[in-house]
Each structure stands twice: as structure tokens, then as C-alpha cells.
Design a protein around this motif. Structure first.
Motif, PDB file in Angstrom:
ATOM      1  N   LEU A  76       0.823  -1.211   0.000  1.00  0.00           N
ATOM      2  CA  LEU A  76       0.000   0.000   0.000  1.00  0.00           C
ATOM      3  C   LEU A  76       0.858   1.261   0.000  1.00  0.00           C
ATOM      4  CD1 LEU A  76      -2.787  -1.071   2.522  1.00  0.00           C
ATOM      5  CD2 LEU A  76      -3.000  -0.841   0.036  1.00  0.00           C
ATOM      6  N   GLU A  77       1.971   1.229   0.738  1.00  0.00           N
ATOM      7  CA  GLU A  77       2.860   2.402   0.784  1.00  0.00           C
ATOM      8  C   GLU A  77       3.455   2.681  -0.583  1.00  0.00           C
ATOM      9  OE1 GLU A  77       6.707   4.290   0.809  1.00  0.00           O
ATOM     10  OE2 GLU A  77       6.500   2.100   0.790  1.00  0.00           O
ATOM     11  N   ARG A  78       3.927   1.636  -1.263  1.00  0.00           N
ATOM     12  CA  ARG A  78       4.478   1.820  -2.604  1.00  0.00           C
ATOM     13  C   ARG A  78       3.413   2.316  -3.568  1.00  0.00           C
ATOM     14  NH1 ARG A  78       9.783   2.169  -1.728  1.00  0.00           N
ATOM     15  NH2 ARG A  78      10.712   0.263  -0.906  1.00  0.00           N
ATOM     16  N   LEU A  79       2.235   1.746  -3.458  1.00  0.00           N
ATOM     17  CA  LEU A  79       1.143   2.125  -4.354  1.00  0.00           C
ATOM     18  C   LEU A  79       0.782   3.598  -4.171  1.00  0.00           C
ATOM     19  CD1 LEU A  79      -1.014   1.170  -6.415  1.00  0.00           C
ATOM     20  CD2 LEU A  79      -2.497   0.691  -4.463  1.00  0.00           C
ATOM     21  N   VAL A  80       0.610   4.035  -2.930  1.00  0.00           N
ATOM     22  CA  VAL A  80       0.196   5.410  -2.648  1.00  0.00           C
ATOM     23  C   VAL A  80       1.291   6.398  -3.027  1.00  0.00           C
ATOM     24  CG1 VAL A  80      -0.386   7.031  -0.798  1.00  0.00           C
ATOM     25  CG2 VAL A  80      -1.453   4.764  -0.866  1.00  0.00           C
ATOM     26  N   SER A  81       2.532   6.144  -2.592  1.00  0.00           N
ATOM     27  CA  SER A  81       3.608   7.102  -2.845  1.00  0.00           C
ATOM     28  C   SER A  81       3.914   7.242  -4.332  1.00  0.00           C
ATOM     29  CB  SER A  81       4.872   6.688  -2.086  1.00  0.00           C
ATOM     30  OG  SER A  81       5.349   5.431  -2.536  1.00  0.00           O
ATOM     31  N   HIS A  82       3.947   6.125  -5.058  1.00  0.00           N
ATOM     32  CA  HIS A  82       4.261   6.209  -6.477  1.00  0.00           C
ATOM     33  C   HIS A  82       3.109   6.798  -7.274  1.00  0.00           C
ATOM     34  CE1 HIS A  82       7.635   3.623  -5.405  1.00  0.00           C
ATOM     35  NE2 HIS A  82       8.144   3.882  -6.585  1.00  0.00           N
ATOM     36  N   ARG A  83       1.888   6.447  -6.912  1.00  0.00           N
ATOM     37  CA  ARG A  83       0.763   7.022  -7.647  1.00  0.00           C
ATOM     38  C   ARG A  83       0.708   8.532  -7.437  1.00  0.00           C
ATOM     39  NH1 ARG A  83      -5.045   4.215  -7.680  1.00  0.00           N
ATOM     40  NH2 ARG A  83      -3.771   2.794  -8.915  1.00  0.00           N
ATOM     41  N   ALA A  84       0.899   8.973  -6.211  1.00  0.00           N
ATOM     42  CA  ALA A  84       0.887  10.408  -5.935  1.00  0.00           C
ATOM     43  C   ALA A  84       2.038  11.117  -6.656  1.00  0.00           C
ATOM     44  CB  ALA A  84       0.985  10.648  -4.433  1.00  0.00           C
ATOM     45  N   THR A  85       3.216  10.505  -6.616  1.00  0.00           N
ATOM     46  CA  THR A  85       4.380  11.131  -7.243  1.00  0.00           C
ATOM     47  C   THR A  85       4.244  11.187  -8.752  1.00  0.00           C
ATOM     48  OG1 THR A  85       5.818  10.400  -5.436  1.00  0.00           O
ATOM     49  CG2 THR A  85       6.876  11.011  -7.506  1.00  0.00           C
ATOM     50  N   PHE A  86       3.759  10.118  -9.354  1.00  0.00           N
ATOM     51  CA  PHE A  86       3.644  10.099 -10.812  1.00  0.00           C
ATOM     52  C   PHE A  86       2.566  11.072 -11.283  1.00  0.00           C
ATOM     53  CE2 PHE A  86       5.365   5.519 -10.758  1.00  0.00           C
ATOM     54  CZ  PHE A  86       6.660   6.008 -10.714  1.00  0.00           C
ATOM     55  N   ARG A  87       1.514  11.221 -10.494  1.00  0.00           N
ATOM     56  CA  ARG A  87       0.514  12.239 -10.836  1.00  0.00           C
ATOM     57  C   ARG A  87       1.127  13.632 -10.757  1.00  0.00           C
ATOM     58  NH1 ARG A  87      -5.034  10.303  -7.676  1.00  0.00           N
ATOM     59  NH2 ARG A  87      -5.527   8.555  -9.060  1.00  0.00           N
ATOM     60  N   LEU A  88       1.928  13.845  -9.730  1.00  0.00           N
ATOM     61  CA  LEU A  88       2.584  15.137  -9.574  1.00  0.00           C
ATOM     62  C   LEU A  88       3.559  15.386 -10.718  1.00  0.00           C
ATOM     63  CD1 LEU A  88       3.143  17.697  -7.970  1.00  0.00           C
ATOM     64  CD2 LEU A  88       4.793  16.422  -6.612  1.00  0.00           C
ATOM     65  N   LEU A  89       4.316  14.364 -11.103  1.00  0.00           N
ATOM     66  CA  LEU A  89       5.261  14.530 -12.201  1.00  0.00           C
ATOM     67  C   LEU A  89       4.528  14.836 -13.511  1.00  0.00           C
ATOM     68  CD1 LEU A  89       7.882  11.700 -11.539  1.00  0.00           C
ATOM     69  CD2 LEU A  89       8.046  14.122 -11.001  1.00  0.00           C
ATOM     70  N   ALA A  90       3.379  14.202 -13.718  1.00  0.00           N
ATOM     71  CA  ALA A  90       2.582  14.510 -14.912  1.00  0.00           C
ATOM     72  C   ALA A  90       2.137  15.965 -14.896  1.00  0.00           C
ATOM     73  CB  ALA A  90       1.371  13.574 -14.986  1.00  0.00           C
ATOM     74  N   ASN A  91       1.715  16.441 -13.726  1.00  0.00           N
ATOM     75  CA  ASN A  91       1.331  17.852 -13.601  1.00  0.00           C
ATOM     76  C   ASN A  91       2.528  18.767 -13.814  1.00  0.00           C
ATOM     77  OD1 ASN A  91      -1.307  17.095 -13.031  1.00  0.00           O
ATOM     78  ND2 ASN A  91      -1.003  17.130 -10.818  1.00  0.00           N
ATOM     79  N   LEU A  92       3.697  18.333 -13.344  1.00  0.00           N
ATOM     80  CA  LEU A  92       4.904  19.141 -13.524  1.00  0.00           C
ATOM     81  C   LEU A  92       5.258  19.283 -15.000  1.00  0.00           C
ATOM     82  CD1 LEU A  92       7.288  17.959 -10.644  1.00  0.00           C
ATOM     83  CD2 LEU A  92       6.049  20.124 -10.830  1.00  0.00           C
ATOM     84  N   ARG A  93       5.065  18.220 -15.774  1.00  0.00           N
ATOM     85  CA  ARG A  93       5.370  18.302 -17.202  1.00  0.00           C
ATOM     86  C   ARG A  93       4.450  19.314 -17.885  1.00  0.00           C
ATOM     87  NH1 ARG A  93       5.767  12.555 -16.329  1.00  0.00           N
ATOM     88  NH2 ARG A  93       7.975  11.950 -16.337  1.00  0.00           N
ATOM     89  N   VAL A  94       3.174  19.291 -17.527  1.00  0.00           N
ATOM     90  CA  VAL A  94       2.235  20.263 -18.094  1.00  0.00           C
ATOM     91  C   VAL A  94       2.599  21.671 -17.626  1.00  0.00           C
ATOM     92  CG1 VAL A  94      -0.177  20.975 -18.192  1.00  0.00           C
ATOM     93  CG2 VAL A  94       0.412  18.540 -18.253  1.00  0.00           C
ATOM     94  N   TRP A  95       2.939  21.795 -16.335  1.00  0.00           N
ATOM     95  CA  TRP A  95       3.346  23.087 -15.774  1.00  0.00           C
ATOM     96  C   TRP A  95       4.583  23.626 -16.487  1.00  0.00           C
ATOM     97  CZ3 TRP A  95       8.047  23.085 -12.865  1.00  0.00           C
ATOM     98  CH2 TRP A  95       8.370  24.294 -12.261  1.00  0.00           C
TER      99      TRP A  95
END
Length: 588
Positions: A76-95
């Protein structure tokens, strides 16, 4: 707190709840691991005394529970941290792209070491892809692990303190040394290396992109070996930095393991006298030792996290250089005005790219009524393309005025301005997709019939039908599967499909042979009908279509008039005409 670090934390603020949840799950994972080892130690030690099975039942259930819980919480920790981070990285690319887009296509200058530097395409690619990917180390391995280590440290301090103050002090002393001292040492030793690795990788990737883009010229001039040696030197520098980072990583791992084992041995040596005096049960010896070893799982990621912090901050700094760069063109804060018509007027226009550079255009004035055609000619470097770029607001002028439909050009939002203009450039860029997709860039909502009609008007349709896959034929990277004339006709078909009242053509027949040039010019004749047209060219062909011709030289208008009147005056235009005719005769 340094500015890049603070700004990275601000970017992470929208996912703060996810990161806190990841830290909580990470803490529960380590607590489960500690519980598994300490309960197992208690169970084995207790079983050695041959008690009744009922006395071991709780410990047996605890081992099973903690064993299952550890794997579940880790997942669960890996799932939550990576999903949150990858969503953030996707937003960073758009930003990042949203910040980059207003800076282009003007020269992209960034501030570095107090000076302005122009970025290369390879460096932009590195920042847009690799530097953003580097930040996942920051959000996954830098933010959450300190929180986990803090939670584990406090809980285990209380746990060991319950058996005696001295055990709590021993644990917290070694734990702080491992969680603060070693990571700080790794950071000091590795921050320069991490920063240099990011900048060296960026330089290496820039050289690789330049080499790939210019591979034909390198081979033609026999410079491929020299370029390969330059890349090899950069690669060796990167390898040396990576080896240094590996040495630092190995050192911090060794020291952390040393302190972990010292903690266990110290616990054991201090606890033995307590057992002899009867102040502590012998069963607890294994619990203290294995509990101390297990608790250091929360410390192990910290050293590498702080070692990677320098690289993450360097990647962030490089991204913020782009984001903080000032666009060459600022959109107005008010909505675009409604033009009275589609006439263009330029009065006393002067422009230079930088204050320290000479003027490219000086005192340029002209009026282009709606539906008329203006040709701008002149020797190379006379400012023709610069004037076209100013009309497109790729740059903003410093002196004079430019109006569209009676309204200042700077009063228009760039997107609104582009909705009124179609552009055919001298170097048409085609994307690595089908002819259809390259045409539909002009107007996504256009129908199949409209696209085909635009291709017919551009004299492209028959050629496309001769291809095996028709409009679904891939054009290759940068459209290299098409000839220069075919690429230009795709650009003209785009202009037909976009169907705007203003047409801007910048050297549309450059580098074309005579037959292809004639076909392209015929398409342009059809395209310019009923459109306000500006054509920039140094090829004096079909000049009779122009209602007025401006002759630029060293950024100034030195002659103006129709084709016939300019030939009669026998000035610069006449000399250019004579030179072109002479070259044509020689070629024949």
C-alpha cells in the motif's frame, strides 16, 4: 531553506495528504517489521523454557499478524507514494510546458551566473524529460523517509525507555547519529557530485542531440571521429562522477550498518548485567537486540535521500530557470479588440533583439489595405524575416507602431491574432505522423471533404493519391520522406484549410527547383485571392502579383513601388533582378 527546496515543497503541497498517507503506511510497514522480529524473538526465547502452549498463543498470533501486515502495508505504501508522485510529475510536465510555450519561438535566454545564456534544443529536452524525472527521487525518497524515521525514532525511544532509561538513551544516541549525522555527511560529500552529474548529463545529451541532428554534415566533412571523441570525454567525466557517487553511497551504507550493529551490541552488553541482577528478564535480551536492529530500517533510506538531494535541487534549479524566464512577448490583460477590417499599417517601426545589439529594422513604414498583396524583398540579412516575425508577435517591437484593422498589434492576445493569420514558412515543420494529421493541425474540426479540397487547391491531392496509403502515409521525422516542394505544398494546404483573412508567406519557394517553384507559386496565387497577403522573398518570381513591393537593405526601406516602376528606376531592385536573370541564363 533554499529557494529551489521551498518551491519544490510548494509544488508538492497539493499532494500533501497523499504524502502523509504514504509516510503513515511506511511507518506501519516498519512497525510491522519490528513487531515481527521482536515477537519472534520473544516466542523463541519463551519456547526455550518449555511453557504451556497457551502461554505462546498470543505470540504465535502476533508473528502471523505482523508477517501479513508488513507485506500489506509495504504494498500500500508503494502504491500510494508512487501514484501520488507520478501524478505530480505529470502535472509538472504540463506546468513546465505551459511556462515554456510563451517563451518560444523567440530566442530562449536564461539567467545563469549573472549572465544570459541561450539554450539549445538538447538542453531543453533534458529539462523537460530527465530533470522532471529526477524529481521523483525528491518526492519519493526525500520527503517521506524523514517523516517515517521521525515516527519510528519516537516510538522506539518510548519502547526501549519502558525497559529502562539507559536503553532509551542508547537507542536515541545511535539513532540520531545514523538518521542525522551520516545523512548530513553524505549530503556534504555528495551534493557537488550530484549537481555536476545533472549538469554533465545535460551537456552530454545536448551534444548527442546536436550530433544526431547534424550527422549528415559531420560525415560529409569527416568530423564524426572528432565529435565522437568529444562525446567520449564527456561520458568519461560522467562515469567518474557516478563512481564518486557510488563511493559515497557505499561509505554511508557501511557506516549505517556499523552503527546499527553497534546499537545491538551495546544494548546486549548493557542488558546482561540487568539480567544477572534480576532487574530484567532474560527473555527480553533477544527482544532488545532484534528490536534495535529492526528499528534501523527507518534510517537506511535517509543517507541516499540526502545524497540525492543535491541532484534534485540542481534539476529543480534548471527547471525554475525556464519557468522564471521573462517572455519576449507579454499578452495584454484585457480581451482582444475587434478589428475594423484586415488592413495592416506599420509606421516608424524600429527593432533590435537586445539593447546591446544594433538595430535590425529602422524607420519602416507601410500600409497594406485589405485584400491587397505586399512583397518584401531584399538581400539576405536585410530584416525581411524579422519583420514577418514581428507581425506574428514572436517578438515585440521597441519603437514605432503596428496596427491590424486600426487596432495596435500589441492589444491583441496572441491566440486571437493567430486565429486571423495563416503562415507558410521557408522551413515547414512536419510532425512524424500521417499527411492527414499534419494537414488537420490547421483546423482539427475540418471535415474530410474540406481537407481534400484544401489539398486540391494546393496542388497536393494528386500526389497524395499516388502514395500507397494516401492521406494515411507517414511523412517521417521532420517530413524527410517528402521533398522540399511537397512539404511546402502541405504548408500551403494547411493555409487553405485554416482559411484566415490574412496570409503571411516567409520565403515559401526557397531552395526549390524551377519546376517545383512554379507549382508552389501557382498554389500561392490561388491562396492569396481575397486575402491580405504579405510575402517575404529574395526570389524575384511572379512579382507582378504584388500590389506593392518594399525593398529592404540594412533594415531600411530603400525602394518601394510596383514591379514595373522599380525596374524603371534601375535601383537595388533592378540590380537584384538582373543578377537573378543572369544566374538563370547561366543555369540554362
Amino acid at each position: 531553506m533554499s529557494s529551489p527546496l521551498r518551491r519544490l515543497l510548494q509544488l508538492a503541497w497539493p499532494i500533501r495528504n497523499w504524502m502523509l498517507l504514504a509516510a503513515l503506511l511506511g511507518s506501519l510497514t516498519i512497525i510491522s517489521g519490528i513487531g515481527l522480529l521482536t515477537t519472534s524473538a520473544y516466542l523463541i526465547s519463551m519456547a526455550a523454557l518449555h511453557p504451556d502452549v497457551s502461554a505462546l498463543s498470543i505470540a504465535i498470533v502476533g508473528v502471523r499478524f505482523f508477517g501479513i501486515a508488513r507485506g500489506s502495508f509495504r504494498y500500500l505504501e508503494r502504491l500510494v507514494s508512487h501514484r501520488a508522485t507520478f501524478r505530480l510529475l505529470a502535472n509538472l510536465r504540463v506546468w513546465f510546458y505551459s511556462a515554456l510555450e510563451p517563451l518560444m519561438p523567440a530566442r530562449l535566454l536564461v539567467q545563469k551566473d549573472g549572465q544570459q545564456h541561450e539554450l539549445r534544443s538538447g538542453d531543453l529536452l533534458r529539462r523537460a524529460v530527465s530533470d522532471i524525472d529526477t524529481l521523483q527521487n525528491f518526492y519519493i525518497r526525500v520527503l517521506a523517509p524523514p517523516l517515517v524515521a521521525l515516527v519510528i525514532g519516537v516510538l522506539m525511544w518510548i519502547f526501549f525507555g519502558a525497559f529502562g532509561i539507559v536503553f532509551g538513551l542508547i537507542f536515541i544516541a545511535f539513532y540520531l547519529l545514523s538518521s542525522v549525522g551520516i545523512p548530513w555527511l553524505a549530503h556534504l560529500l555528495g551534493q557537488r557530485v550530484s549537481r555536476e552529474m545533472v549538469s554533465t548529463q545535460a551537456e552530454l545529451e545536448s551534444q548527442l542531440v546536436d550530433s544526431v541532428q547534424g550527422i549528415a554534415d559531420l560525415i560529409a566533412f569527416g568530423q564524426q571521429e572528432r565529435q565522437a571523441q568529444s562525446i567520449e570525454r564527456m561520458n568519461k567525466k560522467l562515469q567518474k562522477l557516478q563512481m564518486t557517487a557510488a563511493y559515497v553511497s557505499g561509505m554511508q551504507g557501511t557506516l549505517t550498518n556499523l552503527l546499527m550493529n553497534l546499537t545491538a551490541w551495546t544494548m546486549l552488553l548493557v542488558a546482561i548485567p540487568y539480567v544477572y541482577r534480576g532487574e530484567l528478564s532474560g527473555i527480553i535480551l533477544a527482544v532488545l537486540v532484534l528490536g534495535a536492529l529492526a528499528s534501523f530500517e527507518g534510517v537506511l533510506p535517509l543517507a541516499s535521500s540526502f545524497q540525492q538531494l543535491g541532484g534534485s535541487l540542481e534539476a529543480a534549479r534548471r527547471l525554475f530557470e525556464i519557468v522564471d524566464a521573462r517572455p519576449a512577448v507579454q499578452n495584454p490583460t484585457t480581451p482582444s479588440p475587434t478589428p475594423q477590417d484586415h488592413s495592416i499599417q506599420v509606421k516608424d517601426l524600429s527593432f533590435r533583439y537586445e539593447e546591446s545589439e544594433p538595430y535590425v529594422l529602422r524607420d519602416v513604414s507601410f500600409t497594406l489595405p485589405r485584400g491587397k498583396c505586399l512583397m518584401i524583398v531584399g538581400p539576405s540579412g536585410s530584416g525581411k524575416s524579422t519583420l514577418a516575425n514581428l507581425l506574428l508577435r514572436f517578438w515585440d517591437y521597441q519603437e514605432g507602431t503596428m496596427t491590424l484593422g486600426g487596432q495596435p498589434l500589441q492589444a491583441y492576445q496572441q491566440d486571437d491574432l493567430y486565429q486571423q493569420m495563416s503562415v507558410v514558412e521557408q522551413d515547414t515543420h512536419l510532425f512524424n505522423t500521417t499527411i492527414r494529421e499534419n494537414l488537420m493541425i490547421a483546423r482539427k474540426q475540418a471535415s474530410e471533404e474540406e481537407m481534400i479540397e484544401a489539398a486540391r487547391k494546393a496542388q497536393l491531392h494528386d500526389f497524395v493519391l499516388s502514395l500507397p496509403e494516401g492521406y494515411d502515409t507517414a511523412v517521417g521525422e521532420q517530413g524527410l520522406r517528402l521533398s522540399g516542394g511537397e512539404r511546402q505544398r502541405v504548408a500551403i494546404a494547411r493555409a487553405f484549410l485554416k482559411n484566415t483573412p490574412i496570409l503571411l508567406l516567409d520565403e515559401p519557394t526557397v531552395n526549390l527547383d524551377a519546376i517545383t517553384e512554379r507549382a508552389v507559386l501557382d498554389a500561392i496565387k490561388a491562396l492569396r485571392q481575397q486575402r491580405t497577403t504579405i510575402m517575404v522573398t529574395h526570389r524575384l518570381a511572379e512579382m507582378e502579383m504584388a500590389d506593392e513591393i518594399l525593398v529592404l537593405h540594412h533594415g531600411r526601406i530603400v525602394e518601394r513601388g510596383t514591379h514595373a516602376s522599380l525596374l524603371q528606376s534601375e535601383g537595388l531592385y533592378w540590380r537584384m533582378w538582373q543578377q537573378q536573370r543572369a544566374r538563370t541564363v547561366e543555369a540554362v
